[in-house]
Design a protein around this motif. Structure first.
Motif, PDB file in Angstrom:
ATOM      1  N   GLY A   1      26.878  32.269  38.659  1.00 47.99           N
ATOM      2  CA  GLY A   1      27.258  33.180  39.741  1.00 47.99           C
ATOM      3  C   GLY A   1      26.301  34.348  39.798  1.00 47.99           C
TER       4      GLY A   1
ATOM      5  N   ARG B   1      29.624  30.921  34.256  1.00 48.23           N
ATOM      6  CA  ARG B   1      31.056  30.665  34.053  1.00 48.23           C
ATOM      7  C   ARG B   1      31.207  29.754  32.852  1.00 48.23           C
ATOM      8  NH1 ARG B   1      33.079  27.625  38.999  1.00 48.23           N
ATOM      9  NH2 ARG B   1      31.966  25.962  37.945  1.00 48.23           N
TER      10      ARG B   1
ATOM     11  N   ASN C   1      39.900  37.703  31.328  1.00 43.24           N
ATOM     12  CA  ASN C   1      39.176  37.686  32.594  1.00 43.24           C
ATOM     13  C   ASN C   1      39.650  36.524  33.457  1.00 43.24           C
ATOM     14  OD1 ASN C   1      37.614  39.926  32.039  1.00 43.24           O
ATOM     15  ND2 ASN C   1      35.955  38.734  31.149  1.00 43.24           N
ATOM     16  N   LEU C   2      39.753  36.770  34.745  1.00 41.63           N
ATOM     17  CA  LEU C   2      40.139  35.719  35.683  1.00 41.63           C
ATOM     18  C   LEU C   2      39.191  34.531  35.568  1.00 41.63           C
ATOM     19  CD1 LEU C   2      42.003  34.855  37.986  1.00 41.63           C
ATOM     20  CD2 LEU C   2      40.435  35.995  39.567  1.00 41.63           C
ATOM     21  N   VAL C   3      37.895  34.822  35.454  1.00 40.70           N
ATOM     22  CA  VAL C   3      36.886  33.791  35.253  1.00 40.70           C
ATOM     23  C   VAL C   3      36.121  34.144  33.979  1.00 40.70           C
ATOM     24  CG1 VAL C   3      34.843  32.650  36.194  1.00 40.70           C
ATOM     25  CG2 VAL C   3      36.652  33.416  37.745  1.00 40.70           C
TER      26      VAL C   3
ATOM     27  N   ASN D   1      32.465  40.530  36.641  1.00 36.37           N
ATOM     28  CA  ASN D   1      33.875  40.252  36.942  1.00 36.37           C
ATOM     29  C   ASN D   1      34.134  40.170  38.441  1.00 36.37           C
ATOM     30  OD1 ASN D   1      35.112  40.184  34.271  1.00 36.37           O
ATOM     31  ND2 ASN D   1      34.526  42.338  34.153  1.00 36.37           N
ATOM     32  N   GLN D   2      33.222  40.679  39.257  1.00 33.70           N
ATOM     33  CA  GLN D   2      33.392  40.688  40.712  1.00 33.70           C
ATOM     34  C   GLN D   2      32.772  39.477  41.393  1.00 33.70           C
ATOM     35  OE1 GLN D   2      31.661  44.511  41.599  1.00 33.70           O
ATOM     36  NE2 GLN D   2      33.273  45.605  40.508  1.00 33.70           N
ATOM     37  N   ILE D   3      32.130  38.604  40.630  1.00 33.57           N
ATOM     38  CA  ILE D   3      31.533  37.406  41.222  1.00 33.57           C
ATOM     39  C   ILE D   3      32.658  36.491  41.718  1.00 33.57           C
ATOM     40  CG2 ILE D   3      30.186  35.312  40.767  1.00 33.57           C
ATOM     41  CD1 ILE D   3      28.602  36.985  38.690  1.00 33.57           C
ATOM     42  N   THR D   4      32.551  36.070  42.963  1.00 33.27           N
ATOM     43  CA  THR D   4      33.584  35.200  43.544  1.00 33.27           C
ATOM     44  C   THR D   4      33.066  33.803  43.886  1.00 33.27           C
ATOM     45  OG1 THR D   4      33.137  36.080  45.755  1.00 33.27           O
ATOM     46  CG2 THR D   4      34.908  37.139  44.490  1.00 33.27           C
ATOM     47  N   VAL D   5      31.746  33.656  43.972  1.00 31.32           N
ATOM     48  CA  VAL D   5      31.154  32.350  44.291  1.00 31.32           C
ATOM     49  C   VAL D   5      30.390  31.868  43.060  1.00 31.32           C
ATOM     50  CG1 VAL D   5      29.543  31.096  45.754  1.00 31.32           C
ATOM     51  CG2 VAL D   5      30.975  32.908  46.737  1.00 31.32           C
ATOM     52  N   TRP D   6      30.811  30.715  42.558  1.00 33.89           N
ATOM     53  CA  TRP D   6      30.184  30.110  41.382  1.00 33.89           C
ATOM     54  C   TRP D   6      29.613  28.772  41.793  1.00 33.89           C
ATOM     55  CZ3 TRP D   6      29.851  32.925  36.960  1.00 33.89           C
ATOM     56  CH2 TRP D   6      30.685  34.039  36.853  1.00 33.89           C
TER      57      TRP D   6
END
Length: 124
Positions: free
Chosen positions: A60, A70, A82-84, A103-108
């Protein structure tokens, strides 16, 4: 203070070898740990020094700020708040970016999975 699974040197090098092409010029290499949780130790924490196995399965990026991978924690009984769960690979400090921005990455983007190992440590 935080509890982390700190990568061993061989895993750190493997991770860099696999993803260095995703790190833009000018970014500082971090590539140190997977955060398990922030703050004081908890009663259900793994033991300091316990080995941890991860599988890296995605990359990400927040453009011009951070690059991370990830991970899936494979060791039974060890988890991340962590969520991810991830390892911050690099950060662009010249623009004020900080490692926590991973922690702010949303696209992996999925990548072929590979293993890493680390050790549970308290970090400051």
């Amino acid at each position: 203070m935080y509890l982390a699974a700190v990568l061993d040197e061989a895993s750190r090098q493997r991770l860099l070898d696999e993803v260095i092409g995703n790190v833009p010029t000018g970014h500082d290499i971090v590539c140190h740990h997977v955060t398990l949780h922030m703050g004081d130790r908890r009663s259900d924490d793994p033991n300091i020094g316990d080995s941890v196995l991860f599988s890296v399965d995605g990359v990400g990026i927040i453009t011009d700020r951070v690059v991370a991978v990830r991970v899936r924690i494979e060791t039974q009984g060890i988890k991340s708040d962590n969520l991810v769960p991830h390892v911050t690979v690099a950060v662009n400090r010249s623009v004020g970016a900080k490692p926590f921005e991973s922690n702010q990455i949303t696209v992996w983007n999925d990548i072929e999975s590979f293993p890493l190992t680390g050790v549970v440590r308290v970090c400051l």
